[in-house]
Design a protein around this motif. Sequence first.
Motif, mmCIF file in Angstrom:
data_model
loop_
_atom_site.group_PDB
_atom_site.id
_atom_site.type_symbol
_atom_site.label_atom_id
_atom_site.label_comp_id
_atom_site.label_asym_id
_atom_site.label_seq_id
_atom_site.Cartn_x
_atom_site.Cartn_y
_atom_site.Cartn_z
ATOM 1 N N GLY A 42 -9.985 12.059 -8.102
ATOM 2 C CA GLY A 42 -10.028 10.628 -7.816
ATOM 3 C C GLY A 42 -8.698 10.041 -7.388
ATOM 4 O O GLY A 42 -8.499 8.825 -7.445
ATOM 5 N N VAL A 43 -7.777 10.895 -6.954
ATOM 6 C CA VAL A 43 -6.465 10.444 -6.491
ATOM 7 C C VAL A 43 -6.580 10.090 -5.003
ATOM 8 O O VAL A 43 -7.028 10.923 -4.214
ATOM 9 C CB VAL A 43 -5.394 11.546 -6.701
ATOM 10 C CG1 VAL A 43 -4.060 11.133 -6.108
ATOM 11 C CG2 VAL A 43 -5.269 11.885 -8.179
ATOM 12 N N PRO A 44 -6.199 8.882 -4.614
ATOM 13 C CA PRO A 44 -6.282 8.521 -3.199
ATOM 14 C C PRO A 44 -5.418 9.454 -2.340
ATOM 15 O O PRO A 44 -4.318 9.834 -2.741
ATOM 16 C CB PRO A 44 -5.721 7.096 -3.145
ATOM 17 C CG PRO A 44 -5.697 6.610 -4.543
ATOM 18 C CD PRO A 44 -5.638 7.807 -5.434
ATOM 19 N N VAL A 45 -5.944 9.811 -1.184
ATOM 20 C CA VAL A 45 -5.213 10.665 -0.242
ATOM 21 C C VAL A 45 -4.722 9.773 0.895
ATOM 22 O O VAL A 45 -5.517 9.114 1.568
ATOM 23 C CB VAL A 45 -6.092 11.808 0.295
ATOM 24 C CG1 VAL A 45 -5.341 12.637 1.326
ATOM 25 C CG2 VAL A 45 -6.572 12.684 -0.859
ATOM 26 N N LEU B 219 -0.006 0.824 -1.216
ATOM 27 C CA LEU B 219 0.138 1.322 -2.589
ATOM 28 C C LEU B 219 0.005 0.199 -3.607
ATOM 29 O O LEU B 219 -0.707 0.329 -4.607
ATOM 30 C CB LEU B 219 1.482 2.033 -2.750
ATOM 31 C CG LEU B 219 1.668 3.290 -1.906
ATOM 32 C CD1 LEU B 219 3.105 3.782 -1.995
ATOM 33 C CD2 LEU B 219 0.684 4.374 -2.313
ATOM 34 N N ARG B 220 0.681 -0.893 -3.366
ATOM 35 C CA ARG B 220 0.633 -2.019 -4.314
ATOM 36 C C ARG B 220 -0.770 -2.622 -4.376
ATOM 37 O O ARG B 220 -1.249 -2.963 -5.455
ATOM 38 C CB ARG B 220 1.657 -3.070 -3.934
ATOM 39 C CG ARG B 220 3.070 -2.493 -3.870
ATOM 40 C CD ARG B 220 3.959 -2.983 -4.953
ATOM 41 N NE ARG B 220 5.291 -2.390 -4.793
ATOM 42 C CZ ARG B 220 5.861 -1.647 -5.722
ATOM 43 N NH1 ARG B 220 5.259 -1.407 -6.852
ATOM 44 N NH2 ARG B 220 7.056 -1.139 -5.534
ATOM 45 N N ALA B 221 -1.448 -2.734 -3.236
ATOM 46 C CA ALA B 221 -2.802 -3.277 -3.224
ATOM 47 C C ALA B 221 -3.759 -2.383 -4.012
ATOM 48 O O ALA B 221 -4.710 -2.870 -4.624
ATOM 49 C CB ALA B 221 -3.298 -3.437 -1.784
ATOM 50 N N GLY B 222 -3.492 -1.083 -4.012
ATOM 51 C CA GLY B 222 -4.329 -0.145 -4.756
ATOM 52 C C GLY B 222 -3.856 0.102 -6.176
ATOM 53 O O GLY B 222 -4.377 0.998 -6.848
ATOM 54 N N ASP B 223 -2.868 -0.674 -6.632
ATOM 55 C CA ASP B 223 -2.294 -0.507 -7.971
ATOM 56 C C ASP B 223 -1.802 0.919 -8.216
ATOM 57 O O ASP B 223 -1.896 1.434 -9.328
ATOM 58 C CB ASP B 223 -3.282 -0.912 -9.072
ATOM 59 C CG ASP B 223 -3.449 -2.413 -9.162
ATOM 60 O OD1 ASP B 223 -2.467 -3.135 -8.865
ATOM 61 O OD2 ASP B 223 -4.552 -2.866 -9.519
ATOM 62 N N ASP C 295 10.717 2.117 -7.811
ATOM 63 C CA ASP C 295 10.178 2.307 -9.162
ATOM 64 C C ASP C 295 8.821 2.988 -9.231
ATOM 65 O O ASP C 295 8.071 2.800 -10.193
ATOM 66 C CB ASP C 295 10.139 0.979 -9.941
ATOM 67 C CG ASP C 295 11.527 0.402 -10.133
ATOM 68 O OD1 ASP C 295 12.483 1.187 -10.302
ATOM 69 O OD2 ASP C 295 11.667 -0.838 -10.113
ATOM 70 N N PHE C 296 8.492 3.810 -8.247
ATOM 71 C CA PHE C 296 7.287 4.619 -8.340
ATOM 72 C C PHE C 296 7.584 5.856 -9.172
ATOM 73 O O PHE C 296 8.677 6.424 -9.093
ATOM 74 C CB PHE C 296 6.820 5.076 -6.939
ATOM 75 C CG PHE C 296 6.168 3.984 -6.144
ATOM 76 C CD1 PHE C 296 4.830 3.672 -6.334
ATOM 77 C CD2 PHE C 296 6.897 3.270 -5.209
ATOM 78 C CE1 PHE C 296 4.231 2.656 -5.602
ATOM 79 C CE2 PHE C 296 6.306 2.259 -4.471
ATOM 80 C CZ PHE C 296 4.972 1.946 -4.663
ATOM 81 N N GLY C 297 6.615 6.290 -9.974
ATOM 82 C CA GLY C 297 6.692 7.605 -10.586
ATOM 83 C C GLY C 297 6.468 8.620 -9.491
ATOM 84 O O GLY C 297 5.708 8.365 -8.544
ATOM 85 N N LEU C 298 7.101 9.780 -9.582
ATOM 86 C CA LEU C 298 7.034 10.743 -8.480
ATOM 87 C C LEU C 298 6.784 12.160 -8.969
ATOM 88 O O LEU C 298 7.365 12.595 -9.968
ATOM 89 C CB LEU C 298 8.346 10.740 -7.694
ATOM 90 C CG LEU C 298 8.686 9.449 -6.974
ATOM 91 C CD1 LEU C 298 10.125 9.488 -6.484
ATOM 92 C CD2 LEU C 298 7.729 9.230 -5.821
ATOM 93 N N THR C 299 5.972 12.871 -8.211
ATOM 94 C CA THR C 299 5.793 14.303 -8.352
ATOM 95 C C THR C 299 5.935 14.887 -6.961
ATOM 96 O O THR C 299 5.325 14.390 -6.007
ATOM 97 C CB THR C 299 4.399 14.654 -8.923
ATOM 98 O OG1 THR C 299 4.271 14.059 -10.211
ATOM 99 C CG2 THR C 299 4.208 16.161 -9.025
ATOM 100 N N VAL C 300 6.746 15.921 -6.834
ATOM 101 C CA VAL C 300 6.890 16.632 -5.568
ATOM 102 C C VAL C 300 6.281 18.012 -5.753
ATOM 103 O O VAL C 300 6.619 18.731 -6.702
ATOM 104 C CB VAL C 300 8.371 16.760 -5.147
ATOM 105 C CG1 VAL C 300 8.500 17.627 -3.893
ATOM 106 C CG2 VAL C 300 8.976 15.384 -4.909
ATOM 107 N N LEU C 301 5.375 18.377 -4.869
ATOM 108 C CA LEU C 301 4.794 19.718 -4.886
ATOM 109 C C LEU C 301 5.675 20.596 -4.006
ATOM 110 O O LEU C 301 5.597 20.534 -2.780
ATOM 111 C CB LEU C 301 3.350 19.680 -4.381
ATOM 112 C CG LEU C 301 2.417 18.716 -5.139
ATOM 113 C CD1 LEU C 301 0.996 18.818 -4.607
ATOM 114 C CD2 LEU C 301 2.474 18.952 -6.637
ATOM 115 N N ALA C 302 6.544 21.373 -4.640
ATOM 116 C CA ALA C 302 7.579 22.118 -3.917
ATOM 117 C C ALA C 302 6.999 23.021 -2.837
ATOM 118 O O ALA C 302 7.532 23.074 -1.723
ATOM 119 C CB ALA C 302 8.422 22.937 -4.894
#
Length: 175
Positions: free
Chosen positions: A31-34, A103-107, A133-140
């Motif tokens: 359910g993660v937006p692409v 991003l902000r509109a989609g919370d 101030d976004f949390g971040l994950t990078v898929l190396a």
Amino acid sequence: MDVQRVVVDRYPDPAYLPRLREAIGAARAGGVPVIYVVVGFRPGYPEISVRNKMFGRLAGTTPLVGGDQASQIHPDVAPEPGDVLVTKRRVSAFAGSDLDMVLRAGDVDHLVLTGIATSGVVLSTVRQAADLDFGLTVLADGCLDADPEVHRVLTEKVFPHQADVTTVAGWAATR
């Protein structure tokens, strides 16, 4: 980010697109937006200054015939209905685009980043997203760079200061 045909063709790695498909599939299943981010310009490139070292050679030129096809998302990872397409005008996914608004509109408060090149769009977007101030994950292994050592240094030493760094398989297993 920047998985346009013209970009992918410059970074030959037969395992890259299948890994990216895995990440996209896991996102959709969880359910993660692409969101796809592409670089693009108007005809005649009015957004580009000749002073811009990366894009300046395009300033004032006529777009190549068939260039629109080359700039499309690679068909192996093509968007599906409901996915969002954002066009940027510079290196960062935020530069000259409406990404922040989407991003902000989609919370959305956490981003999972992949793209080509690690030292380009990924680096610039990590830095700007962290400042926003976004949390971040990078898929190396969802990122590619022409220089493997630069990729390694960024994913192992630079990005961990602002993002969680993991693999596509590691992230997908948490969905």
